[in-house]
Design an enzyme around this catalytic site. Sequence first.
Site, PDB file in Angstrom:
ATOM      1  N   ASN A 160       0.551  -0.947   0.051  1.00  0.00           N
ATOM      2  CA  ASN A 160      -0.082  -0.172   0.206  1.00  0.00           C
ATOM      3  C   ASN A 160       0.911   0.884   0.025  1.00  0.00           C
ATOM      4  O   ASN A 160       1.462   1.832   1.012  1.00  0.00           O
ATOM      5  CB  ASN A 160      -0.675  -0.217   0.845  1.00  0.00           C
ATOM      6  CG  ASN A 160      -1.860   0.843   1.335  1.00  0.00           C
ATOM      7  OD1 ASN A 160      -1.523   1.951   0.528  1.00  0.00           O
ATOM      8  ND2 ASN A 160      -3.250   0.433   1.751  1.00  0.00           N
ATOM      9  N   GLY A 203       0.617   4.347   0.030  1.00  0.00           N
ATOM     10  CA  GLY A 203      -0.481   5.303   1.025  1.00  0.00           C
ATOM     11  C   GLY A 203       0.139   5.477   2.376  1.00  0.00           C
ATOM     12  O   GLY A 203       0.419   6.562   2.402  1.00  0.00           O
ATOM     13  N   LYS A 204      -0.152   4.146   2.529  1.00  0.00           N
ATOM     14  CA  LYS A 204       0.752   3.401   4.298  1.00  0.00           C
ATOM     15  C   LYS A 204       2.334   3.873   3.864  1.00  0.00           C
ATOM     16  O   LYS A 204       2.863   4.426   5.269  1.00  0.00           O
ATOM     17  CB  LYS A 204       0.047   2.026   4.521  1.00  0.00           C
ATOM     18  CG  LYS A 204      -0.791   1.760   4.505  1.00  0.00           C
ATOM     19  CD  LYS A 204      -0.569   0.425   5.172  1.00  0.00           C
ATOM     20  CE  LYS A 204      -2.763  -0.292   5.543  1.00  0.00           C
ATOM     21  NZ  LYS A 204      -2.415  -1.420   6.200  1.00  0.00           N
ATOM     22  N   ASP A 235      -1.745  -3.697  10.180  1.00  0.00           N
ATOM     23  CA  ASP A 235      -2.676  -4.282   9.969  1.00  0.00           C
ATOM     24  C   ASP A 235      -3.872  -2.532  10.483  1.00  0.00           C
ATOM     25  O   ASP A 235      -3.412  -2.692  12.033  1.00  0.00           O
ATOM     26  CB  ASP A 235      -3.288  -5.321  10.160  1.00  0.00           C
ATOM     27  CG  ASP A 235      -3.997  -6.355   9.337  1.00  0.00           C
ATOM     28  OD1 ASP A 235      -4.565  -5.636   8.781  1.00  0.00           O
ATOM     29  OD2 ASP A 235      -4.535  -7.345   9.928  1.00  0.00           O
ATOM     30  N   SER A 236      -4.763  -2.802  10.024  1.00  0.00           N
ATOM     31  CA  SER A 236      -5.789  -1.185  10.199  1.00  0.00           C
ATOM     32  C   SER A 236      -6.992  -2.340  10.329  1.00  0.00           C
ATOM     33  O   SER A 236      -7.133  -3.330   9.540  1.00  0.00           O
ATOM     34  CB  SER A 236      -4.874   0.033  10.061  1.00  0.00           C
ATOM     35  OG  SER A 236      -4.788  -0.639   8.772  1.00  0.00           O
ATOM     36  N   GLY A 283      -8.872   4.164   0.644  1.00  0.00           N
ATOM     37  CA  GLY A 283      -9.843   3.094   1.249  1.00  0.00           C
ATOM     38  C   GLY A 283     -11.087   4.303   2.066  1.00  0.00           C
ATOM     39  O   GLY A 283     -11.763   4.946   1.157  1.00  0.00           O
ATOM     40  N   TYR A 284     -11.263   3.629   3.140  1.00  0.00           N
ATOM     41  CA  TYR A 284     -12.168   4.947   4.001  1.00  0.00           C
ATOM     42  C   TYR A 284     -12.284   6.264   4.121  1.00  0.00           C
ATOM     43  O   TYR A 284     -12.784   6.999   5.374  1.00  0.00           O
ATOM     44  CB  TYR A 284     -12.256   3.904   4.786  1.00  0.00           C
ATOM     45  CG  TYR A 284     -12.672   2.622   5.037  1.00  0.00           C
ATOM     46  CD1 TYR A 284     -14.275   2.237   4.628  1.00  0.00           C
ATOM     47  CD2 TYR A 284     -12.664   1.373   5.382  1.00  0.00           C
ATOM     48  CE1 TYR A 284     -14.257   1.028   4.563  1.00  0.00           C
ATOM     49  CE2 TYR A 284     -12.705   0.448   5.729  1.00  0.00           C
ATOM     50  CZ  TYR A 284     -13.543  -0.143   4.720  1.00  0.00           C
ATOM     51  OH  TYR A 284     -14.082  -1.157   4.751  1.00  0.00           O
ATOM     52  N   ASP A 285     -10.418   7.070   3.738  1.00  0.00           N
ATOM     53  CA  ASP A 285     -10.680   7.722   4.445  1.00  0.00           C
ATOM     54  C   ASP A 285     -11.820   9.262   3.993  1.00  0.00           C
ATOM     55  O   ASP A 285     -12.020  10.148   4.740  1.00  0.00           O
ATOM     56  CB  ASP A 285      -9.348   8.254   3.100  1.00  0.00           C
ATOM     57  CG  ASP A 285      -7.842   8.410   4.021  1.00  0.00           C
ATOM     58  OD1 ASP A 285      -8.000   7.179   5.696  1.00  0.00           O
ATOM     59  OD2 ASP A 285      -6.947   8.125   3.231  1.00  0.00           O
TER      60      ASP A 285
END
Length: 185
Positions: free
Chosen positions: A10, A12-13, A66-67, A141-143
């Site tokens: 990822n 972004g991460k 992990d989130s 993702g959920y951002d």
Amino acid sequence: MEKLYFITGNKGKFKEAKIMLRPLNIKLIQTDIGYPEIQASDLKEIVLFSINFCNERLKSPFFLEDSGLFIDELNSFPGPYSRYIQDTIGNDGILKLLLNVNNRSAYFKSIVGLYKNGPHIFEGISRGIISNEILGHGGFGYDPIFIPEKSPKSFGEMTTIEKNKFSHRGRALEKLVTYLESGVE
Ligand code: IMP
């Protein structure tokens, strides 16, 4: 300069982590070696399994993360299933599930697992609410549907530096930085 691997696919991460680890004199390297994620209800258990698995393959200090997003009204769903739900119903699906729901409180949890002379776990939580609509196009993702407490903006409307100040991952990585700075071997 010491090397530290961040095992993630990822981008972004990785961008978030690169900024957080700037104060350290460490070369952060992204690597995307695949690893199994066991199906468990506890993120810590998932991360511990993953870091022990990766330690068999990567003989150099590394961390992975992990989130999950936990929505109060949905009894903490999607939690450990956050990736599957994001890939299937996505943000529009979550907004539909919460249509006309007043209690929109939710939190993100991040577990960072470091392997350096043994396993170390760092946790970060960001509380907030699920917005009523898609807000912004930043992040991943959920951002665009998560507004953290004390912020007028969603994660999707923030720069990476801003998001790090409010986010679960920023908080977990801050603990990782403090640990690495302390020089414990
Ligand atoms: P994982 O940690 O990569 O397994 O992420 C689980 C799911 O939650 C994925 O769909 C991610 O896109 C999403 N997710 C994880 N962290 C964040 C975040 O910081 N913002 C928005 N979505 C996230």
